[in-house]
Write an enzyme that holds these catalytic residues in place. Structure first.
Site, short mmCIF file in Angstrom:
data_model
loop_
_atom_site.label_atom_id
_atom_site.label_comp_id
_atom_site.label_asym_id
_atom_site.label_seq_id
_atom_site.Cartn_x
_atom_site.Cartn_y
_atom_site.Cartn_z
NE ARG A 149 -19.43 39.21 12.50
CZ ARG A 149 -19.84 38.63 11.36
NH1 ARG A 149 -20.52 37.52 11.39
NH2 ARG A 149 -19.55 39.17 10.19
CG ASN A 193 -9.60 52.46 22.07
OD1 ASN A 193 -9.85 53.47 21.40
ND2 ASN A 193 -10.04 51.26 21.74
CB ALA A 195 -8.12 47.30 14.93
NE ARG A 196 -11.15 52.49 11.84
CZ ARG A 196 -11.65 51.50 11.10
NH1 ARG A 196 -10.89 50.47 10.78
NH2 ARG A 196 -12.90 51.54 10.67
CD GLU A 226 -6.14 54.02 7.71
OE1 GLU A 226 -7.27 53.87 7.20
OE2 GLU A 226 -5.53 53.10 8.28
CG HIS A 244 -7.83 50.43 6.21
ND1 HIS A 244 -8.18 51.37 7.16
CD2 HIS A 244 -8.61 49.36 6.48
CE1 HIS A 244 -9.13 50.89 7.94
NE2 HIS A 244 -9.40 49.66 7.54
C1 COI Z 1 -14.27 48.85 8.69
O1 COI Z 1 -15.23 48.27 8.15
O2 COI Z 1 -14.39 49.38 9.81
C2 COI Z 1 -12.99 48.91 7.98
O3 COI Z 1 -11.96 49.02 8.62
C3 COI Z 1 -13.02 48.89 6.50
C4 COI Z 1 -12.38 50.08 5.88
C5 COI Z 1 -12.51 50.16 4.40
C6 COI Z 1 -12.62 51.36 6.57
#
Ligand code: COI
Length: 330
Positions: free
Chosen positions: A155, A206, A228-229, A258, A291
């Site tokens: 999405r 990954n 993303a991460r 984080e 983030h």
């Molecule tokens: C998620 O919803 O996975 C995000 O990356 C939001 C975040 C505040 C952890």
């Protein structure tokens, strides 16, 4: 009604939680993210609501189970901050929010991508120092002649493709043939001037996949965006690729480590307690945001609504459609 302790609820978010609480859950709000030090704020609650970067590890889960808490739900999409195996062992139900306004993250990814593509961040850093020269390195292509690659056509990825398309980028390459051209990964990387990553991080699967090999497949001087991460990126490979001129810029709303960083003010980049993050921050062609992709009004409302719905269903039936288990995740 059931008592819920919600962590990481910033003061501006509280009115939304109150307004959307149609079931009259008894809410306790904790502004800080969940850590070991503040886990006891949940004592006496029936359920806990966390967000990403809350510490939902074995130690906290064991403690929650001892206090009789059987539901720890997250209002994030990602569940990589939760020890799912420990939750199963202690009989704690985990649930998540499978989606919220995809434009929240997509718009930030686009902003990072465009800022790097047009060298805006580098230029702003220099004008702040009173330097109004226009070096050759600011020479740019224009978006309508560029190709945007989206890795991960969910999405968020599709929303970003639509945004780029609306700005005139002719060939965002992902999945929906109405908006984009579909391509395999090597083709997408090899043709794209901006590459934006929207895949879930699956620990052990990954980690650091945005590595030297990935970067070598990218078009020289292209821009990479990761909202993303942080764990998906190999920071050493990214810095090397920037320094040898392979990569044009790196924009990240996410970093490693984080839980130690997000929500803290270290006063200056030099005292940030993570060497890799410090190096990224020091690089003139890296942009890092804290983030904040999901920190928009529509996304917040969606997260809260779905979280309340998860608790409502759990209390009424003992089951939850958006439940997460080790089996479904990894
Ligand atoms: C998620 O919803 O996975 C995000 O990356 C939001 C975040 C505040 C952890």
């Amino acid at each position: 009604m059931a008592k819920i302790t919600a962590y990481g609820v910033r003061p501006n978010e509280r009115p939304y939680f109150d307004r959307l609480n149609h079931d009259h859950f008894e809410m306790t709000y904790v502004a800080d993210l969940l850590t070991h030090a503040n886990a006891d704020r949940a004592r006496g609650a029936d359920g806990i609501l966390v967000r990403g970067n809350c510490v939902v590890d074995r130690e906290n889960l064991r403690q929650f189970a001892k206090w009789g808490i059987r539901a720890v739900f997250t209002r994030s999409v990602g569940v990589n901050h939760i020890d799912l195996a420990a939750a199963a062992e202690f009989g704690i139900q985990i649930a998540r929010v499978p989606g919220y306004s995809p434009y929240a993250v997509a718009e930030l990814a686009l902003t990072l991508g465009l800022s790097l593509f047009r060298h805006v961040d580098a230029a702003v850093q220099r004008t702040r120092q009173g330097d109004f020269r226009v070096p050759a390195s600011y020479f740019s292509r224009e978006l309508h002649t560029a190709t945007v690659g989206i890795i991960g056509a969910g999405r968020i990825g599709m929303a970003e493709a639509r945004l780029y398309r609306g700005l005139g980028a002719p060939h965002p390459k992902v999945a929906d043939r109405q908006v984009v051209t579909f391509g395999d990964r090597a083709t997408v990387l090899g043709h794209s001037d901006i590459v934006s990553v929207h895949v879930p991080y699956i620990p052990g699967e990954n980690d650091q996949s945005l590595d030297q090999q990935f970067l070598a497949q990218m078009k020289p001087q292209a821009v990479l965006v990761n909202t993303a991460r942080g764990e998906l990126a190999d920071p050493a490979a990214i810095l090397r690729a920037l320094d040898v001129g392979q990569l044009g810029g790196y924009g990240a709303d996410v970093v490693t480590n984080e839980t130690q960083l997000i929500g803290q003010d270290f006063g200056q980049a030099a005292t940030v307690p993570d060497a890799a993050v410090r190096q990224l921050l020091a690089h003139p062609r890296v942009m890092v945001t804290p983030h904040m992709g999901s920190f928009t009004e529509p996304a917040l409302e969606d997260m809260i609504k779905v979280s309340y719905q998860n608790f409502r269903e759990w209390w009424a039936t003992g089951r939850v459609t958006n439940g997460v288990s080790v089996r479904t995740h990894g």
